[in-house]
Motif scaffolding. Sequence first.
Motif, mmCIF file in Angstrom:
data_model
loop_
_atom_site.group_PDB
_atom_site.id
_atom_site.type_symbol
_atom_site.label_atom_id
_atom_site.label_comp_id
_atom_site.label_asym_id
_atom_site.label_seq_id
_atom_site.Cartn_x
_atom_site.Cartn_y
_atom_site.Cartn_z
ATOM 1 N N LEU A 1 0.835 -1.213 0.000
ATOM 2 C CA LEU A 1 0.000 0.000 0.000
ATOM 3 C C LEU A 1 0.871 1.266 0.000
ATOM 4 N N ALA A 2 0.188 2.401 -0.037
ATOM 5 C CA ALA A 2 0.895 3.674 -0.180
ATOM 6 C C ALA A 2 1.937 3.925 0.905
ATOM 7 N N SER A 3 1.702 3.415 2.108
ATOM 8 C CA SER A 3 2.660 3.691 3.179
ATOM 9 C C SER A 3 3.792 2.659 3.248
ATOM 10 N N ASP A 4 3.759 1.642 2.378
ATOM 11 C CA ASP A 4 4.842 0.642 2.307
ATOM 12 C C ASP A 4 5.922 1.190 1.365
ATOM 13 N N ILE A 5 6.589 2.229 1.852
ATOM 14 C CA ILE A 5 7.482 3.014 0.985
ATOM 15 C C ILE A 5 8.912 2.479 1.039
ATOM 16 N N ILE A 6 9.565 2.427 -0.115
ATOM 17 C CA ILE A 6 11.012 2.168 -0.145
ATOM 18 C C ILE A 6 11.708 3.528 -0.061
#
Lengths: 177, 552
Positions: B408-413
Motif C-alpha cells: 500500500l501507499a505507506s509501504d514506501i522504499i
Amino acid sequence: MSLLKHGRLVGEDAFQPVADDAALPASGAVLVTYARWQVEREQLTGRNAPLGILLPNNLDVLDFGAEAERFDLIVLQFPKFSDGRAYSQARLLRERFGYRGELRATGHVLQDQLWHMQRSGFDAFEIPRADAVEAFAKASRTFSHVYQPTGDGRVSVLKQRLAAHNNKNGRSQEAAE
Amino acid sequence: MYQYDEIDQTMVEERVAQFRDQVARRLTGEISEDEFKPLRLQNGLYLQLHAYMLRIAIPYGTLSSRQLRGLAQIGCTYDRGWGHFTTRQNLQYNWIKLEDAPAALADLAKVQMHAIQTSGNCIRNTTTDQFAGAAHDEIEDPRVWCEIIRQWSTFHPEFSFLPRKFKIAVTGSPNDRAAVRVHDIGLRMHKNDAGEIGFEVIVGGGLGRTPFIGKTIRDFLPKQDLLSYLEAILRVYNQFGRRDNLFKARIKILVHEIGIETMREKVEAEFAASKHGALKLPQEAIDQIAVQFAPPAFETLSGISAEYANAFRTDFEFGLWARRNTFKHKQPGYSIVTISLKKEGAPPGDASAEQMNAVADIADRYSFGEIRVTHEQNLVLPHVKHSDLPAVFKALKAWDLATPNVGLASDIIACPGLDYCALANARSIPIAQQIALRFKNWERAHDIGELKIKISGCINACGHHHVGHIGILGVDKAGEEFYQITLGGSADDQAALGDLIGPSLNTHDAVDAIDTLVETYLRLRKSSDERFLDTYRRIGIAPFKEAVYVSA
C-alpha cells in the motif's frame, strides 16, 4: 623495486627494456612494446635471443593470443591497482592460448592483489617494496580453498565436494558388496 | 536452508583474519587510505557522514532464526541496538568504529554470515524473490542458483576489480518479485518448448543516474552452462567496460554504447570457447546444493482452518492484516507472511534488536525457523500454517510489527538519504514518514490499493525511484531540499521507467502533490479493481500533471 619470480627474488632482470625509439642491442634478451612488435616483427624474431613484450591493458588479447607462444616473457600492466583488465588478459593468455612463458605483473602491484594475480596466471611480479618475498608468501596463504576454477590448477570447492561425495558413495558401495 | 560446511566456514574465518591484518596495516599507516578503501569496501565498510557503515550480506535474503539473533547481538554490541534492512536484501549498521569492524565480522562468521563483496567494484550479493521456495507460482527454487553464484563469485580473482559494481538477480517465478530487468544481469527461470528449465539472461539493466531496462542477451540458457555464461559476460565487461568515467562504468552503458547485438556476439564467442570447460556444472554438483534447499517438513493439511476462518470473521484488524500481508503458499494449508517494517512514521526498513529477536522467536515457533528479507525492506515468515496466523498476528502486533500495509501507499522504499549518506542531496526518511502519515487511515489506504512509492535522496537511486509507481527523487536547489516526481515506473515483469511530471517541488508541496496524485487516481479510475499503475497506463500523464501544477 623487487622482481619476484615463483616467489623468489630475481637479482637482475634478464630482459633489457628497449624504448621504442632506441636501437636494439646486438645481443641479449629484450623487452619491447606491443607497438614496436607490430612494426618490427622480422627484426625481433630474427635476433635469436629471448624476447619479451609489454602489452597495453586495453589490448583485446584475442587479437594477439595466437602470437603469444613466440615470446618468453609477457608483461601486463596495472596502471592503478583498481584497474583490473589485466586479470582477464592473463587468464586468456594462459587458459585460451596456452601461453607457458613468464607472465609478469607491473605497475601498481600491491600485496593485497597478489593472490588474485597468482590465481589468474601471473608467475612474476614487480613489487615496489623491500620485503616483497614476505608479502608474497603471506598473500599466497590467504585462503585454503578456491571457489572457482582458473588455470592455476587448484581444485575448486565444488569439485572437492563432488569428489568427497563420490568417494563416500564409492566406499559405502564397496562395503555393501 | 543452506548450511556452511567446513570449507565455507574456513573461508569466512580466513577472510576475517585477512581483514584484521589489513585494518592493522591501515592503523599503523603501512597502507594509505586510497589503497585501503577498496579493501574495506569489499568487506562492506563504508565511510558515511557521521561514522562507518557496515553492510552485511544476507545471501538471497534468506536468514535462519539463529542468524537473525546474531544480527541483533551485533547491533547491540557494536551499534546502537538497531539494524537497517536495505533494498538489496542486506542489513546495515550505521554506527560502527573502524577498529571494531574485524570483531563484528568475527561474530558474524560464528553464525555463518559475512560482509564479503557487499560493496566495491565486484560481484555483489545475489538477490532473489523473497518468497523463493514457498510461492505458489514458482517454477523452481531460485536460491539454489543464487548459492551456486555466491560461491563462484566469492573472491573471484578475475572479477574483483571491475569497472564498477555488479549486481545479479534471479527469479524462479514468472511473476517477477526480484526486479531482474533492472540489474546488471537478470536471470529469469522458465521452461523452453522441450519442457526443460533454464534461464532467460537479461543484461544491462540498472537504475542510478542513467536508468535502463535490461535487454535479453539469450532467450534460453541450459542450467549446466550458467557459470560459463556469467563468466563470459563478466569477462567482456571487465575488458571493455568504460573506466574513464565513474558515471559511465556500469555494464548498462557498455551495452548501450556498443549495442546489444555486438554485446551478444562478444559474449557468445567467449561462451563458445569456454562452455565445455571447468565451469560446466555437473548435475551431481547442482543436486548437492539443491538438497540443502529441500522444503521443510510440511504437514498435510486440507480444508479451511477453523481458527483462521473464525479470526477472519470476528477480528477486523486481523482480517485487514491477513488480506494485505499474506501471500499464497505452494503447500496447502500454509501462507507466506510479510512483516511490515513500515509502521507509519518510522524510518522504512529499520528494526530494533528487540524486534529482531522477537521475529526470530516467532519464526522458530511458527515458520520452521526461517526468515526472509525483501527488497522492499520488509521481512517475511515463509511457511506459516493458516491455523497459526491469528497467533502470529498477535505476536507480531505486540512488537509493532503487524502494520497491515504491504504493497500500500505507506509501504514506501526509501534510501538512508541525507540523514546518513554522504552522497545524498536531500533527506529521504522524513519525507517517507510524512507521506506514510497521510495514508495512515486504513480505510482510505485499502481503498487506494496497491501503490508503490519509492524515494531516493540523490540520482544514484538507491531508493529505486525510477521504478516506483510514484517515484520521488531528492535534489538540491540552491541549498534547499527539492523533490522531483515521476509516475508509472515498475520493476515487475513489465518493467518500466517512470516519467517526470514537471518541475521539482519543495518538501511541503511534494507531500501535498502525492496526495493530489492519489486523489486524481481515485477520481479517474474505472473501478476499485484498477490499480494506480493501470490507471496511469490507461490515461497517461496529462491529468496528473494538470492536477499537481494547475491547481497549485
